[in-house]
Every structure is written in structure tokens, then in C-alpha cells.
Design a protein around this motif. Structure first.
Motif, PDB file in Angstrom:
ATOM      1  N   GLU A  25       1.342   7.179  -6.367  1.00 44.70           N
ATOM      2  CA  GLU A  25       0.321   8.221  -6.505  1.00 44.70           C
ATOM      3  C   GLU A  25       0.975   9.602  -6.556  1.00 44.70           C
ATOM      4  O   GLU A  25       0.529  10.492  -7.286  1.00 44.70           O
ATOM      5  CB  GLU A  25      -0.672   8.162  -5.339  1.00 44.70           C
ATOM      6  N   ILE A  71       2.132   1.879  -3.381  1.00 42.88           N
ATOM      7  CA  ILE A  71       1.052   2.454  -4.198  1.00 42.88           C
ATOM      8  C   ILE A  71       0.946   3.957  -3.942  1.00 42.88           C
ATOM      9  O   ILE A  71       0.784   4.745  -4.882  1.00 42.88           O
ATOM     10  CB  ILE A  71      -0.296   1.746  -3.885  1.00 42.88           C
ATOM     11  N   VAL A  72       1.074   4.347  -2.686  1.00 41.25           N
ATOM     12  CA  VAL A  72       0.982   5.771  -2.332  1.00 41.25           C
ATOM     13  C   VAL A  72       2.156   6.549  -2.925  1.00 41.25           C
ATOM     14  O   VAL A  72       1.966   7.639  -3.493  1.00 41.25           O
ATOM     15  CB  VAL A  72       0.925   5.945  -0.797  1.00 41.25           C
ATOM     16  N   PHE A  73       3.360   6.010  -2.794  1.00 37.49           N
ATOM     17  CA  PHE A  73       4.527   6.648  -3.436  1.00 37.49           C
ATOM     18  C   PHE A  73       4.232   6.906  -4.913  1.00 37.49           C
ATOM     19  O   PHE A  73       4.472   8.004  -5.443  1.00 37.49           O
ATOM     20  CB  PHE A  73       5.763   5.759  -3.233  1.00 37.49           C
ATOM     21  N   ILE A  98       0.846  -1.198   0.000  1.00 36.18           N
ATOM     22  CA  ILE A  98       0.000   0.000   0.000  1.00 36.18           C
ATOM     23  C   ILE A  98       0.880   1.247   0.000  1.00 36.18           C
ATOM     24  O   ILE A  98       0.625   2.208  -0.723  1.00 36.18           O
ATOM     25  CB  ILE A  98      -0.958  -0.014   1.210  1.00 36.18           C
ATOM     26  N   HIS A  99       1.949   1.234   0.798  1.00 38.38           N
ATOM     27  CA  HIS A  99       2.832   2.403   0.832  1.00 38.38           C
ATOM     28  C   HIS A  99       3.461   2.657  -0.540  1.00 38.38           C
ATOM     29  O   HIS A  99       3.585   3.803  -0.978  1.00 38.38           O
ATOM     30  CB  HIS A  99       3.925   2.215   1.892  1.00 38.38           C
TER      31      HIS A  99
END
Lengths: 336, 336
Positions: free
Chosen positions: B167, B163-165, B160-161
Motif C-alpha cells: 500500500e 499488503i500494507v508495505f 497482511i503486513h
């Protein structure tokens, strides 16, 4: 109706050479100054934060107890309440707002505290993130005045990696053509939202997302967290204000205090205040290693690490366990 | 003159439902296929990398020795050589290029390897970063075919982290109005440069910058490193290609292989290949913890960590010590 006071700094010449005319410092106080003026706590704000954003660490029974202490929260220059790009008249308005250092901020705060309140000793300076930068600066600029410092999740000199992280934030914001080199009439909302998404990976840790804490704290999905929290957070901010504070942050270095000629270690060595320096274990831009280095040169300092998956935001007041740990350590420092 | 071959996939239906007509897979081979076809190594590319970007790990005396092995580097779909937004005719061109998964990439590679070369066994699949994602996918999609895997600085499921990076990367790129929702005629250079600056903090570690390795490797200043390396790197890329591969990356999850119903752990458990999984200690978006979790469920896998300040780029071939460590471990895996 405002809940803060405004201190008129007059013509305020900054370290980089510009003069802010009719400069203003917004502040709020909590509690009562005692007769010998020995109960003063100064608690500067962080990147884009305003005084009320600091209030989570103030309360009856807490270390920062307004029943015992006179707590002053000065708003950082550029944060929208003190002199900022968003509230300064031409010709120093908007994109032309000058570069401000931590040294400038603390000198302004020193004027407030001495001229308005006649304060000569500060029991404690405490601050998170850029507030920590100002905390170190207080101890270096006014070593005879500051008895204790408690900088948390921040540093005395912004690391190169931290500067790079901020370059990413700045590039995302200024990629929006609506920013117009700082001369926007309408907010560059695409850029501000992009800042939120860039920041989202940095502000918390890998473990925070791995454990899906964002769902536990009331967001319905990852996307909801990115929009409702992160985009929402930055959409409310003024782009030029953010860029002004970003410059202050990137250029944070107590070694640049007049008299130290850029010698960072010498500036650290000049700190007389008793210090607890408190990084968060998983902080991605203020990692504990940078504080470990600092503490080696500080005569009276101890490093204590916040164990938390909240990364930088372990110091943001959102997680009760972290808040309690910080509070207990401030109590210990104040009692010493 | 091109230094690669093109395999015609024909009408290629993707996992998400679209059909790429006259789809193409670009590849290059090194060495000679032996008579029993037992010396095959497949080595997929990474985010925006093309086959020649992988060549640092190939050489005489190295694990990937073309004197001994027949090494195939398939270019990832979206990388500008294989079918990509930048080279696909309307109506699936540019912003309309479809979503592609690791599963799709590996199925295309499987067609190449079986149809062109008649290969039935693969001695090793090895890959860095998104190449590691394809490596895991090979082992799950074709468990009887893949004897060994060596995924490094990558994961079987994008965290998830991570994925955020990504984003943040995506938001920085698409904040540039010149991007025009993907229908640009001229490259959105401001957005591409912003991607470089956002990436610069993630690709390397805090320690890399603290030790000023960027100066030791030939850049004259931090700003020079940000412009000459990072902006220069992304300016050469096509924005829609980057976004296509970014979607592939964000959606990486071997649990989504048909037959596993999203069950990640079950997919890991199905891997028959002998594996060494190799994260880099200071990788900020593929941290070792995510691989530790994976290895628990893999029947025949071992975790070995690259000790390096190079972060994710420990696996990028730029640092000789890291390259040697990786090479030695691949040799050990191939010998087992």
C-alpha cells in the motif's frame, strides 16, 4: 484557549548557521517544583507529537507522578507549537524554515529550564522515538546536569536504514505536486495520505498485523485502519513541519555535538547519567541492535527490551502491557 | 531482436471475470527436453522481473543446469513482455487492464507447457518472491503434475503486513499527479522515483545498511545507492504494469484456488509436491514466520532459512554466498 506556555528564545542561532528570530519554545509543566529543585523530569516530544501526546505516561501512581515530580514537556522545534515552518513569519517561513538539530532543540530547552525555573539538576530525561534522540542529547550536552536518562524506542545516532525509511516517507510526501516545493497554500493531502500508508508498515510489526491487532483495537478492516488511523494521523499535520522534523531525525547523531568532532563513541562515553535504554523487540526502524551497540560505550547504562508485537508503537502508549513495563522500569531508574 | 518466444493464449478469461483477448505469454527455454519429458523445470518471474532477470540461477554445474534440464521461464502477466497494461490494445489497455491472480498466471503457463511441449510432469517449480507465489500455485493447481517445489523468499498467501508495505509503494506512485489515474502519456517519474525510495528500506535489511554493504558493492554513497540502484530500477518500469503486478501480489492466496473456498490451510494440505521452503532470515516482507506456518500444513515440506544480511534480496542473485546456498539446496531437492 491554549493549555501550554510559550518561552521566548529571542534570536536563536542554530547549529547549521541560520538564526531564528523571535524563536519560541512551547512547553507545559505538570506538578510543582520542590524547594531544592530536585524533582525535575524533562520529557521531550516525538515526530509530530505535541505535549498532550506525551501525557499517557504521566499520572498519579505512575513513575511520572505530578504529585512527586515537576515534569516539563518541551515541544520540539518544528512540531507546530514551538517555532515551525507553519508559524514562522517570512523570510524563514514555510519551505525556508531552517535545518534544526537535536542539539539545537536541547539547547533551547536548557535555556527554558535554567532561565525560567533556575533549575540546575534534572532527575530524569525521558523520551520516545525522536524524544529519545533529545534524551541522549541532553546527557551529552549537559552531562553534569542530567542524573538519569530513559530513552525508549530511539537512538543516539539515526541508523542508515532508518534514514532510508525516512527517505521513503519524504519521497511519498513530495511526490504530490500540490506540495509545490513547500510553497503550498492548500495542504498536499494526497502526499500526506501517502505518508500514512508508507508509515503503516513501519510503525508496527509484521506480528502486529499477523495477529490482526488492528481489528482488536477498534478498526473494522485493514483498509479502515489505513484510512482512519494512518491517513487521519498525517492529514492533520503540516507538510513542511513534517519535513523539518524529518531532517532533524535523519541527522540525529550525538557525535555532532560541538567538542566531539563527529566521534559517536566518544560522545556516548561522555554520558555521565545513569541510563536504562529500552528498545522494542520488533521495532523496524529503531531495532534493539543499534541500542546494544550504544550501551557498550555508555559507562552507566543497561539495555532492557520491550517484548511486544507493537513494534515502534510499543512506546507510543497505545498498549497497556507495554506502558506498564515502561512505567515500572522508569520507577526503578528513578529509585536508583 | 527478441530472445524469447511468444505463446498465444487466445481469449483468456481471468479468475476475476474479465477476458483478455489475444492474450500472450512470453517465455524463454534453456536446454533440451529429453525424450521422456522428465527433465522439466518451470521458473516463474518476480515483481517486475523479466526472464533474463532469472538467469543468475541457471548455469553449467548449477542445480538449474541446461545440460541436464529443460528450463522454462514464463514471464508473469503484467511484466511488460507477456500481456500487460503497456502492450494491450484498447479497451483493456493502461488503467483498464484487468486484475490478474497467481491462479491465472499458472493456468496460462500450464497451457503453454502442455499445448506447446506436451509436458505432463514437472520435476521442479522454483521461484523467488512473486515467483514463489506462482510456485505454490502450481503445486495447488496441478498437484499430480508437480513433483517438487522450491519457493524462496515468498509465500503461499500474502501476509497482511506485506499488503500494507505494498500500500505504501502504491500510494507513493499514485501520489504523482502525472500518473493521471493510470492514463499518463509520459511516465510519472516522480512517483516511480518515490517507489524506489520507499522500496529501498524494505528490500534489504537493517543489518545490510548497518554494515554499509551498499558501499562494498560499488555505490559511492547512500544517496548514490538510492538514485543509481533504486530510482534507476523503477524508472525503467511502466507504472500500470507495476500496479497490475502489485494487485496480483497483494491478492496472493492459494486458498482462493477454485475448490478450496478460501481455506488456506486446506490448500496447503493438498500439495503433493516434495518441498523445500526457503525464506531469508532478515526478509522484512516475507519473514520466515509466515513460511513456518505454511510448512506445518504441507505434507512433504521442509523449512530452511537463508542466513544473510541481504534481506529479501538474499534471493535476488546479487550475493554469491546466498546464491550458492540456494543452489546447493535446489540440488539436494532435485536429487531426492
Amino acid at each position: 484557549m491554549t493549555d501550554y506556555e510559550m518561552f521566548e528564545l529571542g534570536d536563536f542561532t542554530l547549529q547549521q548557521g541560520a538564526t531564528l528570530r523571535a524563536a519560541k519554545l512551547a512547553y507545559k509543566t505538570y506538578g510543582t517544583l520542590n524547594t531544592d529543585k530536585s524533582n525535575v523530569i524533562v520529557y521531550p516530544t516525538w515526530y509530530s507529537g505535541q505535549h498532550y501526546d506525551n501525557e499517557w505516561l504521566i499520572g498519579e501512581g505512575m513513575a511520572l507522578d505530578p504529585q512527586k515530580y515537576f515534569i516539563i514537556i518541551p515541544n520540539m522545534i518544528g512540531n507546530g507549537l514551538s517555532s515551525s515552518p507553519s508559524n514562522t513569519p517570512a523570510p524563514y517561513n514555510k519551505a525556508r524554515f531552517p535545518q534544526v538539530t537535536f542539539y539545537d532543540n536541547v539547547r533551547a530547552q536548557h535555556q527554558l529550564i535554567t532561565q525560567v525555573f533556575g533549575i540546575e539538576k534534572i532527575a530524569l530525561v525521558v523520551g520516545w522515538s525522536m524524544g529519545a534522540g533529545q534524551t541522549y542529547q541532553w546527557a551529552v550536552s549537559y552531562p553534569e546536569m542530567v542524573e538519569r536518562i530513559f530513552p525508549f524506542c530511539g537512538s543516539a545516532r539515526t541508523s542508515i536504514h532508518n534514514i532510508v525509511f525516512l527517505e521513503g516517507v519524504k519521497a511519498a510526501l513530495t511526490a504530490d505536486a500540490a506540495w509545490k516545493g513547500g510553497w503550498y497554500d492548500e495542504p498536499p493531502t494526497t502526499g500526506l495520505r501517502a505518508v500514512g500508508r508508507v508509515y503503516a508498515g513501519w510503525g508496527l510489526s509484521q506480528a502486529f498485523y499477523r495477529e490482526q491487532v488492528h481489528l482488536q483495537i477498534g478498526y473494522s478492516s485493514l483498509e479502515d485502519f489505513l484510512v482512519a488511523f494512518w491517513e487521519g494521523f498525517f492529514l492533520k499535520k503540516d507538510a513542511n513541519n513534517l519535513l523539518t522534523m524529518l531532517w532533524t531525525w535523519q541527522n540525529g547523531n550525538i557525535g555532532n555535538t560541538p567538542g566531539f568532532d563527529g566521534n559517536f563513541e566518544k560522545a556516548l562515553g561522555s554520558i555521565k547519567a545513569k541510563a536504562i535504554v529500552m528498545p522494542a523487540e520488533m521495532d523496524l526502524y529503531f531495532p534493539p541492535e543499534d541500542n546494544e551497540y550504544e550501551v557498550k560505550f555508555m559507562p552507566n547504562a543497561e539495555l532492557r527490551v520491550i517484548k511486544s508485537v507493537w513494534g515502534h508503537f510499543a512506546g507510543g502508549g497505545a498498549n497497556q502491557a507495554d506502558t506498564q513495563f515502561i512505567d515500572e522500569n522508569i520507577k526503578e531508574l528513578l529509585a536508583s
